[in-house]
Design a protein around this motif. Structure first.
Motif, PDB file in Angstrom:
ATOM      1  N   ILE A 194      11.125 -22.077 -15.387  1.00 50.04           N
ATOM      2  CA  ILE A 194      11.266 -20.839 -14.618  1.00 50.04           C
ATOM      3  C   ILE A 194      10.986 -21.029 -13.134  1.00 50.04           C
ATOM      4  CG2 ILE A 194      10.776 -19.359 -16.586  1.00 50.04           C
ATOM      5  CD1 ILE A 194       7.961 -18.957 -15.362  1.00 50.04           C
ATOM      6  N   MET A 195      10.846 -22.260 -12.699  1.00 50.99           N
ATOM      7  CA  MET A 195      10.528 -22.544 -11.306  1.00 50.99           C
ATOM      8  C   MET A 195      11.557 -21.981 -10.319  1.00 50.99           C
ATOM      9  SD  MET A 195       8.131 -23.670  -9.442  1.00 50.99           S
ATOM     10  CE  MET A 195       7.119 -24.693 -10.467  1.00 50.99           C
ATOM     11  N   MET A 220      -0.524 -29.233 -23.242  1.00 54.13           N
ATOM     12  CA  MET A 220      -0.469 -29.192 -21.794  1.00 54.13           C
ATOM     13  C   MET A 220       0.949 -29.512 -21.301  1.00 54.13           C
ATOM     14  SD  MET A 220      -2.290 -28.556 -19.275  1.00 54.13           S
ATOM     15  CE  MET A 220      -2.461 -28.788 -17.569  1.00 54.13           C
ATOM     16  N   GLN A 221       1.573 -30.471 -21.947  1.00 47.89           N
ATOM     17  CA  GLN A 221       2.909 -30.864 -21.542  1.00 47.89           C
ATOM     18  C   GLN A 221       3.899 -29.717 -21.737  1.00 47.89           C
ATOM     19  OE1 GLN A 221       4.395 -34.314 -23.554  1.00 47.89           O
ATOM     20  NE2 GLN A 221       6.353 -34.287 -22.481  1.00 47.89           N
ATOM     21  N   LYS A 222       3.773 -28.974 -22.823  1.00 49.80           N
ATOM     22  CA  LYS A 222       4.672 -27.850 -23.070  1.00 49.80           C
ATOM     23  C   LYS A 222       4.465 -26.745 -22.034  1.00 49.80           C
ATOM     24  CE  LYS A 222       5.657 -28.460 -27.879  1.00 49.80           C
ATOM     25  NZ  LYS A 222       6.335 -27.761 -28.932  1.00 49.80           N
ATOM     26  N   ALA A 223       3.225 -26.548 -21.620  1.00 44.64           N
ATOM     27  CA  ALA A 223       2.942 -25.528 -20.603  1.00 44.64           C
ATOM     28  C   ALA A 223       3.605 -25.891 -19.278  1.00 44.64           C
ATOM     29  CB  ALA A 223       1.442 -25.365 -20.419  1.00 44.64           C
ATOM     30  N   VAL A 224       3.515 -27.139 -18.905  1.00 46.27           N
ATOM     31  CA  VAL A 224       4.135 -27.588 -17.657  1.00 46.27           C
ATOM     32  C   VAL A 224       5.657 -27.527 -17.760  1.00 46.27           C
ATOM     33  CG1 VAL A 224       4.417 -29.565 -16.100  1.00 46.27           C
ATOM     34  CG2 VAL A 224       2.159 -29.008 -17.004  1.00 46.27           C
ATOM     35  N   GLN A 225       6.209 -27.892 -18.905  1.00 42.91           N
ATOM     36  CA  GLN A 225       7.655 -27.826 -19.088  1.00 42.91           C
ATOM     37  C   GLN A 225       8.165 -26.391 -19.006  1.00 42.91           C
ATOM     38  OE1 GLN A 225       8.227 -29.803 -22.844  1.00 42.91           O
ATOM     39  NE2 GLN A 225       8.722 -31.773 -21.866  1.00 42.91           N
TER      40      GLN A 225
END
Length: 64
Positions: A11-12, A1-6
């Motif tokens: 790309i934000m 989950m942490q990697k997905a958020v990172q």
């Protein structure tokens, strides 16, 4: 989950460019009655500006 958020936050700036700046440009053009060049729609012109600008911010790490 942490990697997905990172990866999302990496790309934000690009997402901000196409999700906020592009519609803002299109709405501003519509409000002032400006017509986009080359027969583009206002949102198309906004994406033409906001997309590369967001991509630049993603790659360089800054907006200017």
């Amino acid at each position: 989950m942490q990697k997905a958020v990172q990866s999302l936050f990496k790309i934000m700036p690009f997402l901000f460019g196409i999700g906020f700046i592009a519609p803002l440009i299109a709405q501003t053009m519509a409000y002032w009655g400006w017509t986009p060049p080359l027969g583009l729609s206002p949102i198309g012109f906004g994406l033409l500006i906001g997309g590369p600008w967001g991509l630049y911010a993603t790659i360089k790490g800054r907006w200017l």
